[in-house]
Motif scaffolding. Sequence first.
Motif, PDB file in Angstrom:
ATOM      1  N   SER A   1     -66.665 -93.326 -39.136  1.00  0.00           N
ATOM      2  CA  SER A   1     -67.073 -92.494 -38.116  1.00  0.00           C
ATOM      3  C   SER A   1     -65.863 -91.226 -38.435  1.00  0.00           C
ATOM      4  O   SER A   1     -65.109 -91.029 -39.249  1.00  0.00           O
ATOM      5  CB  SER A   1     -65.955 -93.256 -37.010  1.00  0.00           C
ATOM      6  OG  SER A   1     -64.706 -93.450 -36.983  1.00  0.00           O
ATOM      7  N   THR A   2     -66.045 -90.399 -37.499  1.00  0.00           N
ATOM      8  CA  THR A   2     -65.343 -89.201 -37.611  1.00  0.00           C
ATOM      9  C   THR A   2     -63.805 -89.482 -37.436  1.00  0.00           C
ATOM     10  O   THR A   2     -62.875 -88.625 -38.120  1.00  0.00           O
ATOM     11  CB  THR A   2     -65.843 -87.950 -36.617  1.00  0.00           C
ATOM     12  OG1 THR A   2     -65.879 -88.506 -35.205  1.00  0.00           O
ATOM     13  CG2 THR A   2     -67.057 -87.470 -36.910  1.00  0.00           C
ATOM     14  N   GLY A   3     -63.280 -90.126 -36.519  1.00  0.00           N
ATOM     15  CA  GLY A   3     -62.013 -90.679 -36.313  1.00  0.00           C
ATOM     16  C   GLY A   3     -61.340 -91.207 -37.570  1.00  0.00           C
ATOM     17  O   GLY A   3     -60.228 -90.718 -37.981  1.00  0.00           O
ATOM     18  N   VAL A   4     -62.039 -92.115 -38.533  1.00  0.00           N
ATOM     19  CA  VAL A   4     -61.557 -92.626 -39.546  1.00  0.00           C
ATOM     20  C   VAL A   4     -61.392 -91.548 -40.452  1.00  0.00           C
ATOM     21  O   VAL A   4     -60.519 -91.316 -41.488  1.00  0.00           O
ATOM     22  CB  VAL A   4     -62.365 -93.530 -39.976  1.00  0.00           C
ATOM     23  CG1 VAL A   4     -62.146 -94.080 -41.394  1.00  0.00           C
ATOM     24  CG2 VAL A   4     -62.238 -94.871 -39.012  1.00  0.00           C
TER      25      VAL A   4
ATOM     26  N   GLY B   1     -72.026 -83.658 -49.979  1.00  0.00           N
ATOM     27  CA  GLY B   1     -72.066 -83.159 -51.005  1.00  0.00           C
ATOM     28  C   GLY B   1     -71.020 -81.786 -51.153  1.00  0.00           C
ATOM     29  O   GLY B   1     -70.779 -81.148 -52.196  1.00  0.00           O
ATOM     30  N   ARG B   2     -70.236 -81.982 -50.142  1.00  0.00           N
ATOM     31  CA  ARG B   2     -69.042 -80.496 -50.080  1.00  0.00           C
ATOM     32  C   ARG B   2     -67.841 -81.350 -50.240  1.00  0.00           C
ATOM     33  O   ARG B   2     -67.408 -82.434 -49.326  1.00  0.00           O
ATOM     34  CB  ARG B   2     -69.406 -79.801 -48.832  1.00  0.00           C
ATOM     35  CG  ARG B   2     -70.729 -79.110 -48.877  1.00  0.00           C
ATOM     36  CD  ARG B   2     -70.932 -78.326 -47.573  1.00  0.00           C
ATOM     37  NE  ARG B   2     -70.144 -77.305 -47.598  1.00  0.00           N
ATOM     38  CZ  ARG B   2     -69.924 -76.413 -46.517  1.00  0.00           C
ATOM     39  NH1 ARG B   2     -70.983 -76.444 -45.638  1.00  0.00           N
ATOM     40  NH2 ARG B   2     -69.002 -75.423 -46.403  1.00  0.00           N
ATOM     41  N   THR B   3     -66.905 -80.815 -50.671  1.00  0.00           N
ATOM     42  CA  THR B   3     -65.766 -81.156 -50.717  1.00  0.00           C
ATOM     43  C   THR B   3     -64.766 -80.881 -49.469  1.00  0.00           C
ATOM     44  O   THR B   3     -64.906 -80.117 -48.897  1.00  0.00           O
ATOM     45  CB  THR B   3     -64.670 -80.307 -51.774  1.00  0.00           C
ATOM     46  OG1 THR B   3     -65.332 -80.748 -53.243  1.00  0.00           O
ATOM     47  CG2 THR B   3     -63.315 -80.628 -51.907  1.00  0.00           C
ATOM     48  N   ILE B   4     -64.107 -82.140 -49.093  1.00  0.00           N
ATOM     49  CA  ILE B   4     -63.474 -82.118 -47.781  1.00  0.00           C
ATOM     50  C   ILE B   4     -61.933 -82.419 -47.912  1.00  0.00           C
ATOM     51  O   ILE B   4     -61.034 -82.178 -47.090  1.00  0.00           O
ATOM     52  CB  ILE B   4     -63.882 -83.133 -46.628  1.00  0.00           C
ATOM     53  CG1 ILE B   4     -64.300 -84.402 -47.144  1.00  0.00           C
ATOM     54  CG2 ILE B   4     -65.246 -82.442 -46.183  1.00  0.00           C
ATOM     55  CD1 ILE B   4     -64.548 -85.375 -46.103  1.00  0.00           C
ATOM     56  N   ALA B   5     -61.472 -83.080 -49.084  1.00  0.00           N
ATOM     57  CA  ALA B   5     -60.106 -83.177 -49.403  1.00  0.00           C
ATOM     58  C   ALA B   5     -59.936 -83.357 -51.068  1.00  0.00           C
ATOM     59  O   ALA B   5     -60.870 -83.956 -51.462  1.00  0.00           O
ATOM     60  CB  ALA B   5     -59.666 -84.470 -48.632  1.00  0.00           C
ATOM     61  N   ARG B   6     -58.974 -82.992 -51.433  1.00  0.00           N
ATOM     62  CA  ARG B   6     -58.581 -83.241 -52.785  1.00  0.00           C
ATOM     63  C   ARG B   6     -57.331 -84.046 -52.880  1.00  0.00           C
ATOM     64  O   ARG B   6     -56.228 -83.411 -52.391  1.00  0.00           O
ATOM     65  CB  ARG B   6     -58.633 -82.081 -53.371  1.00  0.00           C
ATOM     66  CG  ARG B   6     -60.044 -81.584 -53.922  1.00  0.00           C
ATOM     67  CD  ARG B   6     -60.335 -80.664 -55.116  1.00  0.00           C
ATOM     68  NE  ARG B   6     -59.286 -80.608 -56.265  1.00  0.00           N
ATOM     69  CZ  ARG B   6     -59.482 -81.520 -57.272  1.00  0.00           C
ATOM     70  NH1 ARG B   6     -60.211 -82.506 -57.023  1.00  0.00           N
ATOM     71  NH2 ARG B   6     -58.775 -81.080 -58.379  1.00  0.00           N
ATOM     72  N   CYS B   7     -56.801 -84.507 -53.828  1.00  0.00           N
ATOM     73  CA  CYS B   7     -55.663 -85.030 -54.388  1.00  0.00           C
ATOM     74  C   CYS B   7     -55.539 -84.900 -55.716  1.00  0.00           C
ATOM     75  O   CYS B   7     -56.101 -85.202 -56.619  1.00  0.00           O
ATOM     76  CB  CYS B   7     -55.425 -86.613 -54.031  1.00  0.00           C
ATOM     77  SG  CYS B   7     -55.602 -86.891 -52.250  1.00  0.00           S
TER      78      CYS B   7
ATOM     79  N   LEU C   1     -66.976 -80.645 -39.339  1.00  0.00           N
ATOM     80  CA  LEU C   1     -67.492 -82.188 -39.194  1.00  0.00           C
ATOM     81  C   LEU C   1     -67.011 -82.980 -38.131  1.00  0.00           C
ATOM     82  O   LEU C   1     -67.701 -83.644 -37.330  1.00  0.00           O
ATOM     83  CB  LEU C   1     -67.212 -82.812 -40.500  1.00  0.00           C
ATOM     84  CG  LEU C   1     -68.083 -82.504 -41.936  1.00  0.00           C
ATOM     85  CD1 LEU C   1     -67.393 -83.405 -42.977  1.00  0.00           C
ATOM     86  CD2 LEU C   1     -69.622 -83.293 -41.556  1.00  0.00           C
ATOM     87  N   LEU C   2     -65.775 -82.726 -37.778  1.00  0.00           N
ATOM     88  CA  LEU C   2     -64.761 -83.257 -36.777  1.00  0.00           C
ATOM     89  C   LEU C   2     -65.314 -82.862 -35.416  1.00  0.00           C
ATOM     90  O   LEU C   2     -64.602 -83.440 -34.427  1.00  0.00           O
ATOM     91  CB  LEU C   2     -63.453 -83.266 -37.163  1.00  0.00           C
ATOM     92  CG  LEU C   2     -63.046 -84.016 -38.384  1.00  0.00           C
ATOM     93  CD1 LEU C   2     -61.390 -83.884 -38.661  1.00  0.00           C
ATOM     94  CD2 LEU C   2     -63.446 -85.490 -38.348  1.00  0.00           C
ATOM     95  N   ALA C   3     -65.672 -81.263 -35.368  1.00  0.00           N
ATOM     96  CA  ALA C   3     -65.946 -81.036 -33.979  1.00  0.00           C
ATOM     97  C   ALA C   3     -66.981 -81.913 -33.359  1.00  0.00           C
ATOM     98  O   ALA C   3     -66.951 -81.785 -32.011  1.00  0.00           O
ATOM     99  CB  ALA C   3     -66.350 -79.714 -34.159  1.00  0.00           C
TER     100      ALA C   3
END
Length: 128
Positions: free
Chosen positions: A95-98, A56-62, A31-33
């Motif tokens: 945005s991708t930066g955020v 729909g895909r997981t990118i981080a979990r806490c 995503l960030l590329a």
Amino acid sequence: MWDNAISPAVWLERGTLPVSRSKAQDYVEELLARPRGRLLVAIYHGRSGVTLRCGGRTIARCNPSTRGLMAAAFMAKALGTELPPIGGTAEAEVSTGVLYRAVAIAALDVRTPEGQMLLERHLSEARE
């Protein structure tokens, strides 16, 4: 067998399957590329923790621990929203930066002085 764990049927019913950190990290890097001005992300707060998703895909979990929920609240703040109540979802267009900063915050240990310094920096940069 599934008394202390969530059965695969429940995961399928929810529409999500547990994702390894490496697979989530691969997707985040993908995503960030390619820098983008707008990505729709969703924060889901469940009993097993807080999940950040995009497409729909997981990118981080806490985790649902005190440290994990603190990180999740700061992650939501970086995304410009609030942490939803248990069972709720909050959406944000970022945005991708955020997104980069929010994912970084999710991995921080905010109990340490170094983690607090990085947290302040990521939050101020996310607001800009």
